[in-house]
Each structure stands twice: as structure tokens, then as C-alpha cells.
Design a protein around this motif. Sequence first.
Motif, mmCIF file in Angstrom:
data_model
loop_
_atom_site.group_PDB
_atom_site.id
_atom_site.type_symbol
_atom_site.label_atom_id
_atom_site.label_comp_id
_atom_site.label_asym_id
_atom_site.label_seq_id
_atom_site.Cartn_x
_atom_site.Cartn_y
_atom_site.Cartn_z
ATOM 1 N N SER A 134 -25.138 -0.686 6.951
ATOM 2 C CA SER A 134 -24.072 -1.645 6.664
ATOM 3 C C SER A 134 -22.899 -0.922 6.016
ATOM 4 C CB SER A 134 -24.596 -2.749 5.716
ATOM 5 O OG SER A 134 -23.589 -3.690 5.422
ATOM 6 N N SER B 3 -26.863 -8.083 2.755
ATOM 7 C CA SER B 3 -26.062 -6.872 2.902
ATOM 8 C C SER B 3 -24.629 -7.157 3.342
ATOM 9 C CB SER B 3 -26.726 -5.925 3.911
ATOM 10 O OG SER B 3 -26.670 -6.463 5.226
ATOM 11 N N THR C 221 -23.112 -5.312 9.468
ATOM 12 C CA THR C 221 -24.498 -4.875 9.287
ATOM 13 C C THR C 221 -25.191 -4.840 10.634
ATOM 14 O OG1 THR C 221 -24.727 -5.715 7.029
ATOM 15 C CG2 THR C 221 -26.754 -5.458 8.303
#
Length: 222
Positions: A217, A38, A144
Motif C-alpha cells: 500500500s 491500510s 492497496t
Amino acid sequence: MSEQVRATQLFYNRWAGIYDRVATAPGLDSWRTRTAESLSLSRGDTVVEMGCGTGANFPHLREAVGPEGTVVGVDLVDGMLVEARRRIDRQGWSNVHVLRGDATRPPVGTVDAVAATFLVGMIEDPPSAVRTWIDCIEQGGRITIMNAGRSDRLLATPLNVAFRGFVRLAAPGGKTGRGSPARELEARWETAKEAVFEATVDHIDERMGAGFVVLASGRVPD
């Protein structure tokens, strides 16, 4: 130093070895892999993990940035850092480093990405911490955060009861009063997620682990 910080240090210093075994248990790897994914890291990037614990995320973060990149872990608990350094030494990583410091006032400069897993629920003022982390990130970089919470899935209802009990028993400082540590954990998560989404774009909002693990995120605007 606040009473909560003292309790957290005492708790995790005492249980650092056991925590490491739990943190690296089979089945958790996919969550850590998703955390690294992510962040959209590139080889050569510098990524900082706030509240790195024993370094369970390090293999995934290092793989993403490559040997030419840099991984930095920040943690306040000496016992956790001892375990993290052992992991680094075992692997022979020369580009993974740990720093002792308060994640709410991280001793780092400007970096390409920031990760924080299972941390925001322990911070007294999560939005302030999140904004501090975002200030460390280059434009175009990502943040994130990941945490645990009660599942939103109907079939998980019986497990939510067990989760509440686990959070109460595992809460640093031994919270056994009438308040709900699980609700407090989730409230802190929501404020942290809102802070991430308010300051970033290209959001990711996911649940994993039968709904018990939440990930948020975002990318810092150019």
C-alpha cells in the motif's frame, strides 16, 4: 479481447457461486479488514475496488467510509457482478455500487482510494494497470493491492508445494504446460508492487496468512 481475458471471464462466470463461498470463508475476514485499514479511509470518502468479484470486501470498505461515503466495485465478469449485486440487495446498501468494466481501463473518475485484491496476478501488464489506478486517486489518497504467493517461512515449505498445485489447477485457461503459474503470479505481483512504491509514499509491505498473502500500500503524494 485477449485470449487471457476470455479465459478469465469463462472461468469466473462458471464458478462465481463457489468463488463467493470460498471468498467469504472463515479466517479470510482479517485480510479484508487489513485491506480496508491500510487505505486510511474517512467517513464520506469514495473508494473503488478494482476486480471486486462477488463483493466480499464491500462490508469492510463500507464500514470504513460510513453510510455517507461511497463504495464502487468494478469487474468484467457478469457472474461475479450478479453475486455482488445480490450481496448489496441483501444488505440494503444504497451507497455501494458495481460497474461492469475492465479494471485496466476503469470507468471511474477521481476517487479517494483504490483497492485491488487477488487481481494483479491475472493482469497481463500489472504496472500499467497500477499506474492507471493511481492516476484516479486524489492527492493524499491511498492504493492497496493484495495477492497470494508462496510463503517465505521455512515451516510452510510443504504447503508451498500444495500452493503451486492449487495455482496450476485454478489458473483461468487451465495452464498445464511446463511453465509455472505460481512463479508467473509472483512475478506479476513484484512488478505491481514496484509500480505502487515508485509512485507513492508512506509504504506498507506486509505478509499475512502464514506468509501466503502479501499486501502493498502507498499514499499518493500531496
